[in-house]
Design an enzyme around this catalytic site. Structure first.
Site, PDB file in Angstrom:
ATOM      1  N   ASN A 175     -70.690  -6.783 -13.509  1.00 33.32           N
ATOM      2  CA  ASN A 175     -70.367  -6.908 -12.292  1.00 33.32           C
ATOM      3  C   ASN A 175     -70.867  -5.866 -10.978  1.00 33.32           C
ATOM      4  O   ASN A 175     -71.293  -6.335  -9.940  1.00 33.32           O
ATOM      5  CB  ASN A 175     -68.787  -6.564 -12.069  1.00 33.32           C
ATOM      6  N   GLU A 270     -64.013   3.620 -18.532  1.00 39.73           N
ATOM      7  CA  GLU A 270     -63.866   3.175 -17.074  1.00 39.73           C
ATOM      8  C   GLU A 270     -63.545   1.686 -17.235  1.00 39.73           C
ATOM      9  O   GLU A 270     -64.412   0.892 -17.460  1.00 39.73           O
ATOM     10  CB  GLU A 270     -64.913   3.254 -15.964  1.00 39.73           C
ATOM     11  N   CYS A 304     -62.978  -3.993 -11.101  1.00 38.85           N
ATOM     12  CA  CYS A 304     -61.493  -3.522 -11.449  1.00 38.85           C
ATOM     13  C   CYS A 304     -60.656  -2.905 -10.734  1.00 38.85           C
ATOM     14  O   CYS A 304     -59.643  -2.695 -11.095  1.00 38.85           O
ATOM     15  CB  CYS A 304     -62.046  -2.462 -12.619  1.00 38.85           C
TER      16      CYS A 304
END
Length: 497
Positions: A175, A270, A304
């Protein structure tokens, strides 16, 4: 292969494409600073129209071993590089990214389906990340600790230093294929650690181009590898003890399994989120609507910390909904190379079909579609649902798509409890001018970060960044990542007379 060869255009154009899309060319993997042809080819395709963007050579077990061995052999060199030299390398990379900004933005639009507006922003952020790292490379301080606290310890003191940790492996997602690679590489260089990057299979090109800039800046060749590879072939990056730190960004299911397999090495994770934002009735509702429309739909919600759940105070609900829907309906979805596009495609058709199924499921369970919900290829129209309940998958799981659910609340305590009714805890937002509510949100929301009068999606690249619960372990943000990538060494002195 020289850069002009790798960026050579391809005259093939799909009949259905709205804009010209020349392929970027063929890319070799980078093994300890050397371009390597493996013959294991991977085809990178546009998430928007499935046209061929690039062909990359994938690293196999032999190349992975060479990358790890190269990093281990380079560590005695990188650990002794003075801070001014590490800083100079990082400054040069930052300048190099800025000088090729439009080219890199186009690469992001092609391989990741990121609209040009967002792609340019990511390139600027990556340049900033390296700039910050160039400054932090000069600020890796220690401290002096007096030890004369007990009789007999007179004239003793301790020096605490931070020293390079060793080879770092970074596994990155699709992403943010440039800036999230920067968040692995830049602090590693600042710390004096060799680094190996395993980029996402969908988006390897930007990391390979970034590697050119890092090597041109003077980073030792053996101290950098970029290894597009299969999950199975990349296993030694997780399990080999010559790697001293694994930094992973991706899904919770994968991340926590990698931590289990990582053995003695340090691990930072993460991971995912289904971020909540609370909008109280005293907030600037127009501003909240503007920010949530950005935070929920930028890069098609594939972040996210994208806004997914919005809890709105009942007295303000109708007005906020009107303002928010006006913002959402003004967004333009479509071709990422078109300058007007705000929302591009999801990363592939499978992801798009999954989200469409979740929307249909939520509708069947009582949710109402206020906007969007339609799918063309892999482009999902910006979607807003209301009457969303906590047990619906669009609420309790990470949707990773341009979808926002609205929920009314009467009491702030109930909104905070609803925000916490999640397995995730990365970032959250609250819009209010009431200091009591701000305090309650800061103290009550279980997340790594709480953004006051802003959305969960807000991130500046030098701030600490990470989550709780399924959302992760450890912190990114350049200075905080440097702390993870260095070791604390204690030296005591006995100043005898």
């Amino acid at each position: 292969m020289s850069r002009p060869d790798r960026l050579r255009g391809d005259s093939r154009r799909p009949a259905a494409a709205s804009l010209d899309r020349p392929a970027l060319g063929e890319f070799h993997c980078l093994i300890a600073g050397r371009r390597v042809t493996t013959g294991q080819l991977s085809h990178v395709r546009s998430p928007y129209d499935d046209t061929l963007v690039a062909v990359t050579h994938r690293a196999g077990p032999r190349e992975i071993e060479q990358a790890i061995q190269g990093a281990a052999e380079a560590f005695p060199i990188t650990r002794r590089l003075p801070s001014w030299q590490r800083s100079q390398v990082l400054e040069s990379v930052s300048a190099g990214i800025a000088s090729r900004a439009e080219e890199l933005a186009r690469v992001l639009a092609l391989e990741a389906g990121k609209p040009m507006k967002a792609a340019r922003l990511e390139v600027a952020r990556a340049a900033f990340t390296f700039k910050v790292a160039s400054e932090e490379a000069r600020r890796i301080y220690g401290e002096i600790v007096p030890l004369d606290w007990l009789p007999g310890s007179e004239r003793r003191e301790a020096h605490v230093r931070r020293v390079p940790l060793g080879p770092v492996a970074g596994i990155t997602p699709f992403n943010f294929p440039l800036n999230l690679v920067a968040h692995k590489v830049a602090p590693a260089v600042a710390a004096g650690d060799p680094v190996i990057i395993r980029p996402a299979s969908q988006t390897p090109v930007s990391s390979l181009l970034l590697a050119d800039l890092i090597l041109e800046a003077g980073w030792p060749a053996g101290a950098l590898s970029v290894v597009p590879s299969s999950t199975a072939d990349a296993a030694p990056l997780v399990e080999d003890d010559r790697i001293t730190l694994l930094s992973f960004t991706g899904s919770p299911a994968v991340g926590w399994e990698l931590k289990r397999r990582a053995g003695r090495k340090r691990v930072t994770l993460e991971l995912g989120g289904n971020a909540a934002v609370i909008v109280h009735s005293d907030a600037d509702l127009a501003y909240a609507a503007e920010r949530i429309a950005w935070g929920g739909f930028s890069y098609a919600g594939q972040s996210c910390i994208s806004v997914q759940r919005v809890f709105v105070h009942a007295p303000a609900y109708e007005r906020f909904r009107e303002l928010f829907l006006g913002r959402v309906r003004a967004l333009k979805a479509g071709d990422p190379l078109a300058e007007a596009t705000d929302v591009g495609p999801l990363i592939d058709r499978t992801a798009a079909q999954r989200v469409r199924a979740w929307i249909d499921e939520a509708r069947g369970e009582g949710a109402r579609v206020l906007a969007g919900g339609t799918l063309q290829g892999s482009v999902l129209a910006p979607t807003v649902l209301e009457d969303v309940r906590p047990e619906m998958r669009v609420a309790c799981q990470e949707v990773f798509a341009p979808l926002v659910g609205l929920v009314r609340y009467d009491e702030v305590a109930a909104a905070i409890a609803s925000a916490n009714a999640s397995d995730f805890g990365l970032q959250a937002g609250v819009f209010t001018h009431d200091e009591r509510i701000i305090t309650a949100a800061i103290e009550g929301i279980d997340a790594g970060g709480v953004m006051v009068n802003d959305v969960s999606t807000f991130r500046i690249d030098h701030m600490p960044y990470g989550g709780l619960k399924l959302s992760g372990f450890g912190r990114e943000g350049v200075r905080y990542a440097i702390e993870e990538m260095t070791e604390m060494k204690l030296v005591t002195y006995n100043h005898r007379m």
